[in-house]
Design an enzyme around this catalytic site. Structure first.
Site, PDB file in Angstrom:
ATOM      1  N   GLY A 175       0.818  -1.201   0.000  1.00 62.04           N
ATOM      2  CA  GLY A 175       0.000   0.000   0.000  1.00 62.04           C
ATOM      3  C   GLY A 175       0.853   1.252   0.000  1.00 62.04           C
ATOM      4  N   CYS A 176       0.245   2.371  -0.360  1.00 60.27           N
ATOM      5  CA  CYS A 176       0.995   3.623  -0.506  1.00 60.27           C
ATOM      6  C   CYS A 176       1.582   4.094   0.825  1.00 60.27           C
ATOM      7  CB  CYS A 176       0.109   4.691  -1.134  1.00 60.27           C
ATOM      8  SG  CYS A 176      -1.503   4.909  -0.341  1.00 60.27           S
ATOM      9  N   TYR A 177       0.743   4.181   1.859  1.00 61.75           N
ATOM     10  CA  TYR A 177       1.262   4.566   3.170  1.00 61.75           C
ATOM     11  C   TYR A 177       2.308   3.563   3.645  1.00 61.75           C
ATOM     12  CZ  TYR A 177      -2.595   7.916   4.130  1.00 61.75           C
ATOM     13  OH  TYR A 177      -3.480   8.967   4.122  1.00 61.75           O
ATOM     14  N   GLU A 181       6.533  10.541  -0.866  1.00 59.78           N
ATOM     15  CA  GLU A 181       6.443   9.796  -2.126  1.00 59.78           C
ATOM     16  C   GLU A 181       5.194  10.247  -2.866  1.00 59.78           C
ATOM     17  OE1 GLU A 181       5.846   5.645  -1.161  1.00 59.78           O
ATOM     18  OE2 GLU A 181       3.714   5.976  -0.758  1.00 59.78           O
TER      19      GLU A 181
END
Length: 334
Positions: free
Chosen positions: A153-155, A306
């Site tokens: 996942g992004c986080y 990011e």
């Protein structure tokens, strides 16, 4: 030349995947898919994403098992919701495709997590055991042999990249739980319109505190407890995470900087700051995770940034694709 399918190509991350694969020297997009109820069926990719007019003019096709069966498909990217990926992964594995799943359906090994955080009982436990977590900088050897890569996942990506070097070298005080405040742009909520991510409604607010699906993912793959407080910000893309930890000893700034540099010196998509802090502006539309930090007494605050759609999704998926098939890690990404 590898043949690739992309499922979920109308979404933000899916569109980035299409762009990356289109310019990849060693791969070719065979088809791009959207859901059977999508209004985009039959439209060209470039109609929905106009920046690709006369560059990528492939038509969107509806997902169904008849159209998904293609000969000579080497890899499949699933930029879909977890319940869609959950069903499609076994199907594509049965066709001997290498699958890169950007959803959360196969990221965590503990099956209790899916019932508690995702609301379903995971019945594909044999596949779950074989899935490889695609944190590219840390799991390269496993990715090389995998048939199913669960893209983080992004986080979870930027948080783990920031914390793993300190955990690996046992630099953190175990009695102090890392506290993570992270802000994401609204693209993290997907492309479908709703009141939550409407421009006029979004300001800056926390959400899903203690219940966010990335919490168990972060904890399982870091191997330590954390307190994770996600926030939604009034900007389109990017993540900025501020992580507060306590160090075990009186490490100097140079000690920590040398650690990060040693760990990430051969990792082209990680940029470690010696001065100042990372910002969202520095990473938006770029595939990097930027890491900076400051120390006071035994406390360290780490800042990681990011683009949630790139290093937090599509760029990392392509990075895993490159690793899996033996290409340069940054082919088509930079």
């Amino acid at each position: 030349m590898l043949n690739v399918l992309i499922v979920g190509a109308s979404g933000y991350s899916g569109a980035e995947l299409v762009n990356y694969i289109n310019r990849h020297m060693f791969s070719k997009i065979k088809k791009i898919f959207v859901s059977e109820n999508s209004s985009h069926i039959g439209k060209l990719f470039s109609e929905l994403h106009q920046e690709f007019k006369n560059i990528i003019d492939l038509p969107f096709e509806a997902i169904n098992y008849d159209t998904l069966i293609e000969k000579d498909i080497d890899a499949v990217f699933l930029a879909t919701d977890h319940h869609v990926s959950y069903s499609l992964v076994p199907f594509f594995l049965s066709l001997n495709c290498v699958v890169f799943d950007l959803s959360g359906a196969y990221r965590v090994k503990n099956t209790d997590t899916y019932l508690k955080y995702y609301g379903f009982s995971h019945q594909h436990q044999d596949i779950l055991k074989r899935s490889v977590y695609g944190l590219a900088e840390w799991n390269k050897q496993e990715i090389k042999k995998a048939e199913l890569i669960a893209v983080p996942g992004c986080y979870a990506t930027c948080i783990q990249l920031a914390l793993k070097p300190l955990i690996k070298e046992n630099f953190l005080n175990d009695e102090f739980i890392p506290i993570i405040n992270a802000i994401s742009g609204v693209s993290g909520a997907g492309r479908k319109a709703n009141i939550t991510n409407s421009f006029c409604e979004v300001s800056l607010h926390p959400y899903n505190v203690f219940t966010h699906r990335h919490t168990p993912e972060i904890i399982e793959h870091l191997g330590i407890p954390v307190i994770f407080i996600p926030h939604l910000g009034s900007f389109s893309r990017g993540i900025l995470a501020s992580i507060t930890c306590k160090l075990k000893c009186n490490f100097t700034f140079q000690d920590i900087y040398n650690l990060y540099n040693t760990v990430y010196k051969e990792k082209p998509l990680i940029r470690v700051y010696e001065k100042n802090f990372p910002s969202i502006k520095a990473v938006v539309k770029l595939p990097f995770c930027d890491i900076g930090f400051i120390i006071q007494d035994k406390y360290i605050v780490i800042i990681a940034a990011e683009d949630n759609l790139l290093k937090g999704a599509a760029a990392q998926a392509i990075q895993c694709f490159n690793i899996r098939f033996g290409f340069s890690e940054i082919e088509s990404i930079i």
